[in-house]
Scaffold this motif. Structure first.
Motif, PDB file in Angstrom:
ATOM      1  N   LEU A   1      50.878  48.125  53.785  1.00  8.26           N
ATOM      2  CA  LEU A   1      50.141  47.544  55.156  1.00  8.26           C
ATOM      3  C   LEU A   1      48.884  46.873  54.642  1.00  8.26           C
ATOM      4  CD1 LEU A   1      50.732  50.695  57.426  1.00  8.26           C
ATOM      5  CD2 LEU A   1      51.292  48.394  57.842  1.00  8.26           C
ATOM      6  N   ARG A   2      47.996  47.164  53.967  1.00  2.00           N
ATOM      7  CA  ARG A   2      47.142  46.577  53.517  1.00  2.00           C
ATOM      8  C   ARG A   2      47.312  45.256  52.837  1.00  2.00           C
ATOM      9  NH1 ARG A   2      45.919  49.876  49.494  1.00  2.00           N
ATOM     10  NH2 ARG A   2      45.032  51.415  50.690  1.00  2.00           N
ATOM     11  N   SER A   3      48.143  44.989  52.241  1.00  2.00           N
ATOM     12  CA  SER A   3      48.641  43.673  51.548  1.00  2.00           C
ATOM     13  C   SER A   3      49.014  42.930  52.732  1.00  2.00           C
ATOM     14  CB  SER A   3      49.735  43.853  50.454  1.00  2.00           C
ATOM     15  OG  SER A   3      49.151  44.543  49.501  1.00  2.00           O
ATOM     16  N   ALA A   4      49.898  43.524  53.757  1.00  5.51           N
ATOM     17  CA  ALA A   4      50.348  42.548  54.775  1.00  5.51           C
ATOM     18  C   ALA A   4      49.244  42.118  55.762  1.00  5.51           C
ATOM     19  CB  ALA A   4      51.628  43.448  55.472  1.00  5.51           C
ATOM     20  N   MET A   5      48.226  43.056  55.775  1.00  9.50           N
ATOM     21  CA  MET A   5      47.268  42.456  56.907  1.00  9.50           C
ATOM     22  C   MET A   5      46.407  41.354  56.088  1.00  9.50           C
ATOM     23  SD  MET A   5      46.327  46.367  58.463  1.00  9.50           S
ATOM     24  CE  MET A   5      47.468  46.691  59.645  1.00  9.50           C
ATOM     25  N   ARG A   6      46.341  41.399  54.795  1.00  7.66           N
ATOM     26  CA  ARG A   6      45.660  40.424  54.049  1.00  7.66           C
ATOM     27  C   ARG A   6      46.619  39.197  53.760  1.00  7.66           C
ATOM     28  NH1 ARG A   6      42.991  44.518  49.738  1.00  7.66           N
ATOM     29  NH2 ARG A   6      41.674  45.345  50.934  1.00  7.66           N
ATOM     30  N   GLY A   7      47.932  39.150  54.434  1.00  7.73           N
ATOM     31  CA  GLY A   7      49.030  37.913  54.301  1.00  7.73           C
ATOM     32  C   GLY A   7      49.961  38.009  53.202  1.00  7.73           C
ATOM     33  N   ASP A   8      50.076  39.184  52.884  1.00  5.18           N
ATOM     34  CA  ASP A   8      51.066  39.192  51.676  1.00  5.18           C
ATOM     35  C   ASP A   8      52.021  40.216  52.171  1.00  5.18           C
ATOM     36  OD1 ASP A   8      52.780  39.569  49.517  1.00  5.18           O
ATOM     37  OD2 ASP A   8      51.457  40.435  48.029  1.00  5.18           O
TER      38      ASP A   8
ATOM     39  N   ALA B   1      58.745  44.081  59.480  1.00  6.22           N
ATOM     40  CA  ALA B   1      57.371  44.851  59.445  1.00  6.22           C
ATOM     41  C   ALA B   1      57.808  46.232  59.898  1.00  6.22           C
ATOM     42  CB  ALA B   1      56.336  43.904  59.850  1.00  6.22           C
ATOM     43  N   THR B   2      58.416  46.262  61.312  1.00  9.28           N
ATOM     44  CA  THR B   2      58.605  47.550  61.999  1.00  9.28           C
ATOM     45  C   THR B   2      59.675  48.178  61.177  1.00  9.28           C
ATOM     46  OG1 THR B   2      58.216  46.197  64.140  1.00  9.28           O
ATOM     47  CG2 THR B   2      59.380  48.377  64.093  1.00  9.28           C
TER      48      THR B   2
ATOM     49  N   ARG C   1      46.735  53.544  65.705  1.00 11.17           N
ATOM     50  CA  ARG C   1      47.811  53.288  66.554  1.00 11.17           C
ATOM     51  C   ARG C   1      47.775  51.553  67.221  1.00 11.17           C
ATOM     52  NH1 ARG C   1      47.848  57.249  69.761  1.00 11.17           N
ATOM     53  NH2 ARG C   1      49.524  58.473  68.669  1.00 11.17           N
ATOM     54  N   GLU C   2      46.439  51.679  67.426  1.00 11.63           N
ATOM     55  CA  GLU C   2      45.980  50.333  68.231  1.00 11.63           C
ATOM     56  C   GLU C   2      46.073  49.199  66.984  1.00 11.63           C
ATOM     57  OE1 GLU C   2      42.211  51.143  69.866  1.00 11.63           O
ATOM     58  OE2 GLU C   2      43.050  52.258  71.345  1.00 11.63           O
ATOM     59  N   ARG C   3      45.424  49.549  66.040  1.00  9.57           N
ATOM     60  CA  ARG C   3      45.649  48.493  64.818  1.00  9.57           C
ATOM     61  C   ARG C   3      47.034  48.058  64.315  1.00  9.57           C
ATOM     62  NH1 ARG C   3      40.306  49.044  60.709  1.00  9.57           N
ATOM     63  NH2 ARG C   3      38.699  49.049  62.516  1.00  9.57           N
ATOM     64  N   LEU C   4      47.831  49.093  64.329  1.00 12.71           N
ATOM     65  CA  LEU C   4      49.066  48.939  63.995  1.00 12.71           C
ATOM     66  C   LEU C   4      49.857  48.028  64.946  1.00 12.71           C
ATOM     67  CD1 LEU C   4      51.211  49.076  61.768  1.00 12.71           C
ATOM     68  CD2 LEU C   4      52.397  51.160  62.939  1.00 12.71           C
ATOM     69  N   THR C   5      49.839  48.324  66.289  1.00 15.38           N
ATOM     70  CA  THR C   5      50.313  47.582  67.127  1.00 15.38           C
ATOM     71  C   THR C   5      49.804  46.297  67.252  1.00 15.38           C
ATOM     72  OG1 THR C   5      50.463  49.621  68.485  1.00 15.38           O
ATOM     73  CG2 THR C   5      50.731  47.782  69.808  1.00 15.38           C
ATOM     74  N   ALA C   6      48.497  46.199  67.150  1.00 16.33           N
ATOM     75  CA  ALA C   6      47.970  44.606  67.144  1.00 16.33           C
ATOM     76  C   ALA C   6      48.458  43.809  65.940  1.00 16.33           C
ATOM     77  CB  ALA C   6      46.509  44.685  66.919  1.00 16.33           C
TER      78      ALA C   6
ATOM     79  N   CYS D   1      42.038  53.435  54.083  1.00 18.67           N
ATOM     80  CA  CYS D   1      43.226  53.135  54.936  1.00 18.67           C
ATOM     81  C   CYS D   1      43.128  51.906  55.991  1.00 18.67           C
ATOM     82  CB  CYS D   1      42.999  54.368  56.098  1.00 18.67           C
ATOM     83  SG  CYS D   1      44.175  54.430  57.389  1.00 18.67           S
ATOM     84  N   PRO D   2      44.202  51.254  55.780  1.00 18.35           N
ATOM     85  CA  PRO D   2      44.321  49.678  56.296  1.00 18.35           C
ATOM     86  C   PRO D   2      44.269  49.758  57.841  1.00 18.35           C
ATOM     87  CG  PRO D   2      46.386  50.290  55.615  1.00 18.35           C
ATOM     88  CD  PRO D   2      45.656  51.548  55.076  1.00 18.35           C
ATOM     89  N   LEU D   3      44.338  51.160  58.427  1.00 13.39           N
ATOM     90  CA  LEU D   3      44.306  51.082  59.970  1.00 13.39           C
ATOM     91  C   LEU D   3      43.259  51.695  60.404  1.00 13.39           C
ATOM     92  CD1 LEU D   3      48.125  52.638  60.459  1.00 13.39           C
ATOM     93  CD2 LEU D   3      47.373  50.406  60.540  1.00 13.39           C
ATOM     94  N   GLY D   4      42.199  51.932  59.750  1.00 12.08           N
ATOM     95  CA  GLY D   4      40.755  52.272  60.075  1.00 12.08           C
ATOM     96  C   GLY D   4      40.627  53.544  59.563  1.00 12.08           C
ATOM     97  N   THR D   5      39.423  54.339  59.643  1.00  7.50           N
ATOM     98  CA  THR D   5      39.002  55.557  59.192  1.00  7.50           C
ATOM     99  C   THR D   5      38.592  56.456  60.293  1.00  7.50           C
ATOM    100  OG1 THR D   5      36.810  54.645  58.587  1.00  7.50           O
ATOM    101  CG2 THR D   5      38.518  54.739  56.860  1.00  7.50           C
ATOM    102  N   ARG D   6      38.767  56.039  61.767  1.00  9.86           N
ATOM    103  CA  ARG D   6      37.999  56.905  62.791  1.00  9.86           C
ATOM    104  C   ARG D   6      38.917  58.001  63.211  1.00  9.86           C
ATOM    105  NH1 ARG D   6      36.484  53.058  67.120  1.00  9.86           N
ATOM    106  NH2 ARG D   6      38.504  53.425  68.135  1.00  9.86           N
ATOM    107  N   ASP D   7      40.229  57.491  63.848  1.00  8.27           N
ATOM    108  CA  ASP D   7      41.176  58.508  64.398  1.00  8.27           C
ATOM    109  C   ASP D   7      42.618  57.929  64.699  1.00  8.27           C
ATOM    110  OD1 ASP D   7      40.737  56.784  66.572  1.00  8.27           O
ATOM    111  OD2 ASP D   7      39.441  58.171  67.466  1.00  8.27           O
ATOM    112  N   VAL D   8      43.415  58.765  64.984  1.00  8.78           N
ATOM    113  CA  VAL D   8      44.992  58.418  65.085  1.00  8.78           C
ATOM    114  C   VAL D   8      44.988  57.224  66.260  1.00  8.78           C
ATOM    115  CG1 VAL D   8      47.169  58.855  66.103  1.00  8.78           C
ATOM    116  CG2 VAL D   8      45.921  60.342  64.391  1.00  8.78           C
ATOM    117  N   PRO D   9      44.340  57.139  67.446  1.00  5.00           N
ATOM    118  CA  PRO D   9      44.240  56.224  68.430  1.00  5.00           C
ATOM    119  C   PRO D   9      44.012  54.970  67.852  1.00  5.00           C
ATOM    120  CG  PRO D   9      43.331  58.080  69.407  1.00  5.00           C
ATOM    121  CD  PRO D   9      43.590  58.368  68.043  1.00  5.00           C
ATOM    122  N   GLN D  10      42.877  54.907  67.060  1.00  6.85           N
ATOM    123  CA  GLN D  10      42.433  53.701  66.451  1.00  6.85           C
ATOM    124  C   GLN D  10      43.561  53.086  65.518  1.00  6.85           C
ATOM    125  OE1 GLN D  10      40.004  53.459  63.032  1.00  6.85           O
ATOM    126  NE2 GLN D  10      38.406  52.140  63.949  1.00  6.85           N
TER     127      GLN D  10
END
Length: 513
Positions: free
Chosen positions: A347-354, A326-327, A298-303, A287-296
């Motif tokens: 999302l994974r690709s975009a967070m790596r610059g593509d 992106a939105t 949400r924070e990663r996507l917002t950032a 998961c490109p947004l972390g593997t902890r929980d939904v708040p994490q």
């Protein structure tokens, strides 16, 4: 990025009335005409439209579809003034066996979605065989849409620039830039579309449907409408309750809501859909947004959106992926849970610059082809919405006052969706509609379908519409995605097929998982 056929259909055909990045037009309003004709003269003039005969021919591409053109008055109040519209119609005749039940009209929503494209790419071949056997499946592109006198506003390069406009202004200069982009869009709409801008309301489209019903030889209307198509169908039922046959309204809009409430409810709907996506995503190691929980998540996507606002990433073409595109790409994928794998990859690709994967999703939403050309969905959409209801906001100051409520509805998408709702403030034609409940007193049983985690037409809207229509039954799908019919639930499909074939609606309160 690999986009499945079902995902393409869901993303490209069944958009709700979300005002994402849509601008209105500023210029002169449609010119008024002189005295109205008498009611008798109006009835006589309309009779000629109801008595017309369609000239059917094989559609381009064949595949068993026929095409024709329906003539309708530009202005139903003045049908004898010589201003006619040519509306594109297509059908696929009942295949048998079994007695033909008449015509089944379909509309995929939008507003602005092509009903003909929906019929020829999905409904005419993908609806259950037993339904296709008994009905002629029929579609008409509504006035101003696709092949029916299409609204147009910008050139393709101009539209590229418009879709990249910063939707989350952080300073006065950025606010002025956003408003200027709306105004540029506006001038293009007024210059390129003209008088039809004042005559693409849902009421007028519903009256066109009644013309087509009569010309097809059907005593009553049988209809399946998705998303905005539910508002079109409910409007028809309220105008012509005694002509209602079997109506399925799937992914319902609430006609009693004002524009600001509609936009805020949809914002909350997309937050609900994102939460469902995030819950699924964080359970996966990749998961490109972390593997902890939904708040994490949400924070990663917002950032991530915040980083893109300052530093767009490459896409493999001249356009770069900024926050706005992106939105849009993320929102597009939330229409259907079938797109979740593509969204994770993008999302994974975009967070790596593509950013190419998210750009592909955004282009699907905007109906931008590979050659850079745009369909007219994003022009017809505000043309209808801004005529049907007064604007959600009239000034940037109004938007700023609303931001806390929108951001409470969605910390991720609230700001962008609030600013996108400013679009109708600049429309050149005064709205002809107002929010009000639709009752359709005297209509035959109508089936309203709601999905509990629908991102674009929240489930509360389906409950509200079902309570307004005096003969409606609510059918509930407990699940994800936008609309329910034909999306994999045997329970939903069986209930709707039975209703279409026998006229018997599902039991009141029926729920499917």
């Amino acid at each position: 990025m690999d986009i499945s056929r079902s995902t393409l259909r869901a993303i490209g055909a069944a958009f709700a009335a979300v005002a994402l990045l849509l601008a209105g037009c500023t210029s002169g309003a449609a010119s008024p005409r002189t005295a109205s004709p008498t009611k008798a003269a109006t009835r006589a003039a309309l009779a000629a439209y109801y008595e017309q005969k369609l000239s059917w021919h094989e559609c381009r591409g064949g595949a068993g579809f026929e095409c024709a053109t329906l003539k309708a008055p530009l202005d139903y109040a003045r049908p004898d003034d010589g201003h006619d519209l040519k509306l594109a119609v297509s059908r696929k005749k009942a295949s048998g066996p079994g007695k033909r039940l008449g015509s089944l009209m379909v509309n995929p929503g939008g507003p602005g979605g092509s009903a003909i494209d929906y019929l020829q790419s999905y409904a005419g071949i993908g609806y259950p065989a037993r339904v296709r056997a008994r009905y002629d499946l029929v579609a008409m592109d509504p006035r101003g849409v696709a092949a029916s006198e299409p609204i147009t506003c910008l050139g393709d390069k101009q539209m590229d620039a418009f879709t990249q406009t910063d939707q989350t202004p952080d300073a006065p200069a950025e606010t002025r830039s956003l408003v200027a982009s709306y105004q540029k869009f506006a001038r293009g709409c007024a210059a390129r579309s003209g008088e039809i801008l004042g005559h693409v309301s849902t009421v007028e489209a519903a009256r066109d449907m009644d013309l087509l019903r009569e010309v097809l030889g059907d005593r009553k209307l049988t209809y399946v409408g998705a998303s905005y198509g539910t508002f079109l169908g409910a409007t028809y039922a309220d105008l012509f309750p005694r002509r209602v046959g079997r109506l399925v309204l799937d992914g319902a809009l609430d006609p009693a809501l004002a524009s600001e409430q509609i936009n805020r409810d949809q914002t909350a709907g997309f937050e609900t859909a994102f939460t469902a996506f995030a819950k699924d995503c964080v359970r996966r190691a990749s998961c490109p947004l972390g593997t902890r929980d939904v708040p994490q998540a949400r924070e990663r996507l917002t950032a991530f959106f915040t980083r893109l606002d300052a530093h767009p990433v490459r896409t493999g073409e001249p356009r770069r992926l900024g926050e706005s595109l992106a939105t849009t790409g993320v929102l597009a994928a939330l229409y259907d849970e079938g797109a979740w794998p593509q969204l994770r990859t993008a999302l994974r690709s975009a967070m790596r610059g593509d950013g190419s994967g998210l750009l592909t999703l955004a282009d699907l939403y905007y109906e931008r082809d590979g050659d850079g050309s745009y369909a007219n969905l994003m022009y017809a959409n505000p043309a209808v919405n801004c005529l049907d209801l007064p604007p959600a906001f009239r000034t940037p100051a109004d938007v700023r006052k609303s931001l806390p409520a929108f951001q409470k509805a969605s910390p991720v998408f609230g700001k962008a969706l609030a600013w996108s709702a400013l679009n109708c403030a600049y429309w050149p034609v005064r709205p002809t509609g107002t929010p009000h409940p639709l009752h359709a007193k005297g209509a035959a049983p109508i089936v309203v379908v709601g999905t509990t985690r629908d991102p674009a037409t929240p489930y509360t809207w389906a409950r509200s519409l079902a309570s307004q229509l005096t003969s409606a039954t609510l059918l509930t799908y407990n699940g994800d995605g936008h609309t329910a019919y034909g999306r994999g639930s045997a329970c939903i499909d069986t209930a709707i097929d039975t209703y279409l074939l026998t006229g018997t609606p599902p039991p009141s309160g029926k729920r499917c998982n």
